[in-house]
Design an enzyme around this catalytic site. Structure first.
Site, mmCIF file in Angstrom:
data_model
loop_
_atom_site.group_PDB
_atom_site.id
_atom_site.type_symbol
_atom_site.label_atom_id
_atom_site.label_comp_id
_atom_site.label_asym_id
_atom_site.label_seq_id
_atom_site.Cartn_x
_atom_site.Cartn_y
_atom_site.Cartn_z
ATOM 1 N N GLU A 15 -1.091 6.601 0.065
ATOM 2 C CA GLU A 15 -2.549 6.755 0.032
ATOM 3 C C GLU A 15 -2.893 8.111 0.640
ATOM 4 O O GLU A 15 -3.450 8.206 1.728
ATOM 5 C CB GLU A 15 -3.196 5.590 0.806
ATOM 6 C CG GLU A 15 -4.699 5.502 0.622
ATOM 7 C CD GLU A 15 -5.305 4.308 1.344
ATOM 8 O OE1 GLU A 15 -4.545 3.447 1.841
ATOM 9 O OE2 GLU A 15 -6.542 4.230 1.422
ATOM 10 N N HIS B 250 0.877 -1.182 0.000
ATOM 11 C CA HIS B 250 0.000 0.000 0.000
ATOM 12 C C HIS B 250 0.911 1.227 0.000
ATOM 13 O O HIS B 250 1.699 1.399 0.931
ATOM 14 C CB HIS B 250 -0.846 0.035 1.264
ATOM 15 C CG HIS B 250 -2.020 -0.884 1.251
ATOM 16 N ND1 HIS B 250 -1.902 -2.249 1.223
ATOM 17 C CD2 HIS B 250 -3.351 -0.614 1.273
ATOM 18 C CE1 HIS B 250 -3.114 -2.782 1.229
ATOM 19 N NE2 HIS B 250 -4.004 -1.824 1.260
ATOM 20 N N ASP C 274 -10.790 -2.968 -3.037
ATOM 21 C CA ASP C 274 -10.239 -2.546 -1.748
ATOM 22 C C ASP C 274 -11.241 -2.870 -0.629
ATOM 23 O O ASP C 274 -11.779 -3.965 -0.591
ATOM 24 C CB ASP C 274 -9.856 -1.058 -1.799
ATOM 25 C CG ASP C 274 -8.743 -0.689 -0.821
ATOM 26 O OD1 ASP C 274 -8.182 -1.592 -0.182
ATOM 27 O OD2 ASP C 274 -8.433 0.507 -0.705
HETATM 28 ZN ZN ZN Z 1 -6.055 -1.792 0.597
#
Ligand code: ZN
Length: 454
Positions: free
Chosen positions: A250, A247, A347
């Site tokens: 974000e 990840h 997600d």
């Molecule tokens: Zn995720």
């Protein structure tokens, strides 16, 4: 006027005539004599034998003499691939909501929910619910990240979660393919726990993963030790021959530049083609020359990107009482133009990071095309939920319609990509290995053990 009801022949060999298949799902050139329409839809006769696609031919091109259904130009899609999910967090939103709907709230609510509730029975029930939703909607494979940070004094969360994951992967084999990725703030890999987690992941057939923010911290700014932390992670991955799925960035903070650090680390460790990065939101708000240099390095490192548009729209640029000004997504069109493999995935699903969703990749696709402007023309967009995520997961047969491949199909009452996009299609027909999947999404009462009233 009464409509004919769809009835699949009972025989193991049958044909679906006049099926319109987006070219992006063919995994190669269209069969001879099959012409693509303006959307890239190719009219085909699909012959199914014993659960596999025995033959693909241009419509009317002399399909074998066997029982047949005429789809009359309606769309046939492969079962789709969700290469980035969180089945362990899913369907927890009612008991542990995110009070503000923002990223810090999501992180804190998830910690609370995990600490209070995530024993094996709770994980099993919510993961099974998510898988049942996905199967009913026509999802062939899911890669799920699994919260694997070091447990508190009362339990070893990673051991509990990965045991349930292995159990679910076996129980759902042949229905939905499952892959697992260990998820932890990246600083864990510089501690002795990192090696223990890497061993657990390797022993479970998973991927090494993480999030490029410190424990208890947020994405954003520049993580000072990022290169050293990535080196620790890559050394653990290489020693165990594990692929990596992270990840990354974000956030809408342009100073967050972990993606470039991941690309450098991938090249430094000779891990080209084995790394996937989800989110990469900050790339969209960096100066164009900075973003272009990162994108070029990502392409050189063979890093695959997964965009998560519905969750980015939900979390990014959120402030109470203020309307968001940006969409929060990675610059997908620029990544595609640079030759980077980009997939779109769902997600989170009904948890503190995203309050909605139903593990329906077609729903994600319909939203993602709008959010990312992957239309006008639409013809390339289906690849992001079919062959590209299948390749990322190492599943060459999934997400495509090809001779010799499984007859895993979604039949849609739509004759063009515009008609696919326009409706949610709860009336889709899902086929797995050539037979109709009778399952409907489970009732919400299944999450609490109550009896559904109908
Ligand atoms: Zn995720």
């Amino acid at each position: 006027m009464t409509q004919p009801r769809f009835a699949l022949p009972e025989t193991t060999a049958y044909a679906l005539r006049n099926a319109r298949v987006p070219r992006a799902f063919l995994g190669g050139p269209a069969p001879e004599g099959a012409e693509a329409d303006a959307d890239g839809g190719v009219l085909l006769d699909i012959t199914v034998e014993a659960g596999r696609i025995a033959r693909l031919a241009g419509a009317g091109g002399g399909a074998p003499d066997c029982p047949a259904v005429d789809l009359a130009g309606r769309h046939a899609w492969p079962r789709l691939v969700d290469a980035h999910a969180h089945l362990d967090k899913g369907h927890s939103v009612a008991r542990t909501p995110n009070p503000d709907g923002d990223f810090p709230g999501a992180r804190d609510a998830t910690t609370e929910d995990r600490t209070r509730h995530w024993d094996a029975e709770d994980l099993r029930r919510r993961m099974a619910f998510g898988l049942a939703c996905a199967e009913a909607h026509g999802v062939a494979a899911i890669r799920t990240h699994l919260d694997s940070q070091e447990g508190g004094p009362l339990r070893d969360q990673a051991a509990v979660t990965w045991a349930v994951f292995r159990e679910m992967r076996a129980a759902w084999a042949g229905r939905v393919v499952l892959q697992g990725v260990g998820l932890t703030p990246i600083d864990a890999y510089a501690t002795p726990y990192g090696a223990r987690l890497a061993d657990l992941i390797a022993g479970s057939g998973g991927l090494l993963g993480g999030v490029t923010r410190p424990t208890g911290g947020l994405h954003g700014g520049a993580l000072a030790e990022i290169d050293a932390l990535l080196d620790a992670l890559f050394r653990l991955a290489k020693a165990r021959d594990l692929d990596v799925d992270l990840h990354v960035d974000e956030t809408g903070d342009p100073a967050a530049a972990s993606l470039d650090a991941v690309a450098r680390a991938t090249l430094r460790h000779g891990y080209e083609g084995r790394v996937t990065c989800g989110h990469c939101c900050s790339l969209a708000v960096q100066p164009p020359e900075v973003a272009a240099a990162t994108i070029a390095r990502v392409a050189r490192a063979g890093i695959r990107i997964i965009t998560l548009p519905t969750v980015n729209m939900y979390l990014q640029d959120r402030a109470r009482g203020r309307t968001p000004r940006w969409r929060g997504t990675a610059p997908v069109q620029e990544l595609l133009a640079a030759g980077v493999a980009v997939a779109m995935a769902g997600d989170n699903c009904r948890d503190a990071f995203y309050a909605y969703g139903d593990h329906d990749v077609l729903d994600t696709f319909r939203a993602g095309v709008r959010i990312l402007h992957l239309d006008h023309p639409l013809d390339r967009a289906p690849a992001l939920v079919g062959p590209v995520p299948a390749a990322i997961m190492g599943l060459p047969e999934a997400g495509t319609i090809r001779t010799g491949g499984p007859a895993d199909l979604i039949l849609l009452p739509a004759r063009s990509l515009n008609e696919v996009m326009a409706r949610p299609h709860p009336d889709r027909i899902v086929l797995a290995r050539g037979r109709r999947v009778a399952a409907a999404p489970p009732p919400y009462e299944a999450l609490t053990g109550e009896v559904a009233p109908w």
